[in-house]
Design an enzyme around this catalytic site. Structure first.
Site, PDB file in Angstrom:
ATOM      1  N   ALA A  69       5.812   1.023 -12.503  1.00 23.42           N
ATOM      2  CA  ALA A  69       5.784   0.301 -11.564  1.00 23.42           C
ATOM      3  C   ALA A  69       4.676  -0.358 -11.047  1.00 23.42           C
ATOM      4  O   ALA A  69       3.632   0.005 -11.376  1.00 23.42           O
ATOM      5  CB  ALA A  69       6.415   1.203 -10.403  1.00 23.42           C
ATOM      6  N   ASP A  70       4.731  -1.514 -10.401  1.00 24.54           N
ATOM      7  CA  ASP A  70       3.544  -2.245  -9.757  1.00 24.54           C
ATOM      8  C   ASP A  70       4.037  -2.807  -8.480  1.00 24.54           C
ATOM      9  O   ASP A  70       5.281  -3.557  -8.292  1.00 24.54           O
ATOM     10  CB  ASP A  70       3.082  -3.254 -10.649  1.00 24.54           C
ATOM     11  CG  ASP A  70       2.003  -4.015 -10.145  1.00 24.54           C
ATOM     12  OD1 ASP A  70       0.890  -3.282  -9.971  1.00 24.54           O
ATOM     13  OD2 ASP A  70       2.077  -5.263  -9.739  1.00 24.54           O
ATOM     14  N   THR A  71       3.316  -2.450  -7.486  1.00 25.04           N
ATOM     15  CA  THR A  71       3.724  -2.934  -6.042  1.00 25.04           C
ATOM     16  C   THR A  71       2.648  -3.802  -5.596  1.00 25.04           C
ATOM     17  O   THR A  71       1.294  -3.530  -5.825  1.00 25.04           O
ATOM     18  CB  THR A  71       3.811  -1.691  -5.186  1.00 25.04           C
ATOM     19  OG1 THR A  71       4.677  -0.710  -5.439  1.00 25.04           O
ATOM     20  CG2 THR A  71       3.960  -2.061  -3.856  1.00 25.04           C
TER      21      THR A  71
END
Length: 194
Positions: A69-71
């Site tokens: 994931a990447d936020t």
């Protein structure tokens, strides 16, 4: 077949622990700046970075499920993790009294089962007007340097939030409810603790 979280984020681990997921952590260790991904469309940027993280770990573990994931925090531009104190102050002053968006791109990869799923979630967060004293107190006492946009909604900066529209866990770093819907829709069976 293992489930691997391709992230060293303590917050993502805590979210996975909430649903009793049986997983191990293998950090992707990629340099996001060197990927050369366009930042003009934040939702695509977060998806592509998440996918690259997942691909990196998948090469080491081709038979396992890799979740990455990447936020990012977006207000007119992408707010990365602040490099220093003055940048952290600047980010929070800009976000003060405004609505910004948090995007998390998620990737689910398993080479063995030919699974390659990418999706994103978007949440809108509106901050109260922040005093400089509150900003300085927060930065001094709750290190924001590993957090996009210089804040973590799960800590003291929850006091900054006037309203939120969308998934709360997405703002922390992983849209767990949407993830669960996606794996069920795609008949992906992960292992959970009793």
């Amino acid at each position: 077949m293992k489930t691997i979280l391709a992230s060293s984020s303590q917050r993502r681990k805590e979210i996975f622990d909430k649903i009793n997921l049986d997983y191990i952590v293998v950090s992707s260790e990629i340099d996001e700046e060197k990927l050369g991904i366009s930042k003009s469309q934040p939702h695509l940027y977060s998806k592509k970075v998440a996918h690259q993280k997942g691909l990196t770990v998948s090469k080491q573990f081709p038979n396992d499920f890799i979740i990455s994931a990447d936020t990012i925090v977006v207000y007119k531009k992408i707010f990365e993790k602040p490099k220093n104190y003055s940048e952290a102050v600047s980010f929070l002053r800009i976000l003060s009294n405004k609505t910004h968006h948090v995007y998390t791109g998620v990737s689910i990869i398993c080479f063995k089962k030919n699974i390659n799923i990418n999706f994103y979630e978007k949440t809108s967060v509106t901050f109260h007007k922040l005093s400089i004293n509150d900003i300085k107190y927060y930065i001094k006492n709750y290190s924001p340097y590993d957090k996009s946009g210089s804040y973590g909604i799960q800590d003291w900066s929850c006091l900054f939030v006037k309203k939120i529209k969308g998934c709360f866990y997405n703002v922390i770093g992983f849209p767990i409810s949407k993830f669960y819907k996606v794996i069920n829709k795609n008949n992906i069976e992960l292992t959970y603790h009793d």
